[in-house]
Design a protein around this motif. Structure first.
Motif, short mmCIF file in Angstrom:
data_model
loop_
_atom_site.label_atom_id
_atom_site.label_comp_id
_atom_site.label_asym_id
_atom_site.label_seq_id
_atom_site.Cartn_x
_atom_site.Cartn_y
_atom_site.Cartn_z
N MET A 89 -5.87 5.78 1.56
CA MET A 89 -5.83 7.07 2.26
C MET A 89 -7.23 7.65 2.50
O MET A 89 -7.34 8.77 3.03
CB MET A 89 -4.96 8.08 1.49
N HIS A 93 0.65 9.61 -3.21
CA HIS A 93 1.47 8.40 -3.07
C HIS A 93 0.70 7.09 -3.32
O HIS A 93 1.33 6.11 -3.75
CB HIS A 93 2.21 8.38 -1.71
N HIS A 132 0.80 -1.22 0.00
CA HIS A 132 0.00 0.00 0.00
C HIS A 132 0.84 1.28 0.00
O HIS A 132 0.38 2.32 -0.45
CB HIS A 132 -1.01 0.00 1.17
FE LIG Z 1 0.05 5.55 2.65
#
Ligand SMILES: [Fe+2]
Ligand SMILES: [Fe+2]
Length: 163
Positions: A120, A94, A73
Motif C-alpha cells: 500500500m 489490511h 497481497h
Molecule cells: Fe491491498
C-alpha cells in the motif's frame, strides 16, 4: 490483455492451484475488491500485471516470490465494504492482516513478506525493500484504477485453464 511468457503463465497457474488446494485462497471469491471484481480475480490480475512489467523491462526478479506475493497481497479474508469499526483504516491495516493469514498457512520468504506488508506504499509509509515489492505495488495501483473505472459488467479473467 496481459502478454506474458508461457513459462510464467504455467508458474502462475501452478501457484494458484497450489493455493486453492492448500490454503483458504478460494475464499477470496466470496469478497469483492473494487466494483464487481472479487479479491480472487483482483489478485490474479495483479499477478499478471506484475509478471508483465517484470518481463517487459527484463527485470531480474524472483518470479516465484513475485507471483506468490502478488497472489497473497490482499489475503485479508473479510468483506471490507461492510460497516465495521475499523473500515476507515482498512487501507492501512489490511496488509498486516493479509500477512498474518498467509503466514499462518505458508512459509513466506522475506520477499513475499515485503510484498504483502508494503504493497500500500505510499499510504503506508515504509517503501518496499525489494524490486518485487515495487513491481506489485505499481501493478496493484494500475489494476485498481482499471477495476474502479471499468463498466459494471464482469469480465472474467482467462488464463486458458480451469482455475
Ligand atoms: Fe491491498
Ligand atoms: Fe490489491
Amino acid at each position: 490483455m496481459n502478454i506474458i511468457s508461457k513459462t510464467s503463465k504455467d508458474k502462475l497457474i501452478a501457484t494458484i492451484n497450489y493455493l486453492n488446494e492448500n490454503t483458504r485462497f478460494l475464499q477470496n471469491k466470496n469478497f469483492i475488491q473494487h466494483g464487481t471484481t472479487s479479491i480472487y480475480d483482483h489478485v490474479i490480475s495483479v499477478a499478471l500485471k506484475s509478471i508483465e512489467i517484470a518481463e517487459k523491462y527484463n527485470l531480474n526478479v524472483d518470479y516465484a516470490s513475485l507471483i506468490r506475493g502478488a497472489l497473497l497481497h490482499d489475503y485479508f479474508l473479510y468483506d471490507w465494504h461492510k460497516p465495521h469499526k475499523y473500515k476507515f483504516i482498512h487501507g492501512f491495516t489490511h496488509p498486516r492482516c493479509a500477512y498474518h493469514n498467509a503466514k499462518s498457512e505458508l512459509d513466506l520468504n522475506e520477499i513475499e513478506k515485503d510484498i504483502i506488508i508494503k504493497h500500500m506504499f505510499p499510504l503506508t509509509i515504509i517503501p518496499p525493500k525489494y524490486l518485487e515489492g515495487w513491481i506489485v505495488t505499481a501493478a496493484d495501483k494500475i489494476v485498481t484504477v482499471r477495476e474502479s473505472v471499468r463498466s459494471k459488467v464482469k469480465k472474467p479473467i482467462h488464463l486458458g485453464a480451469d482455475i
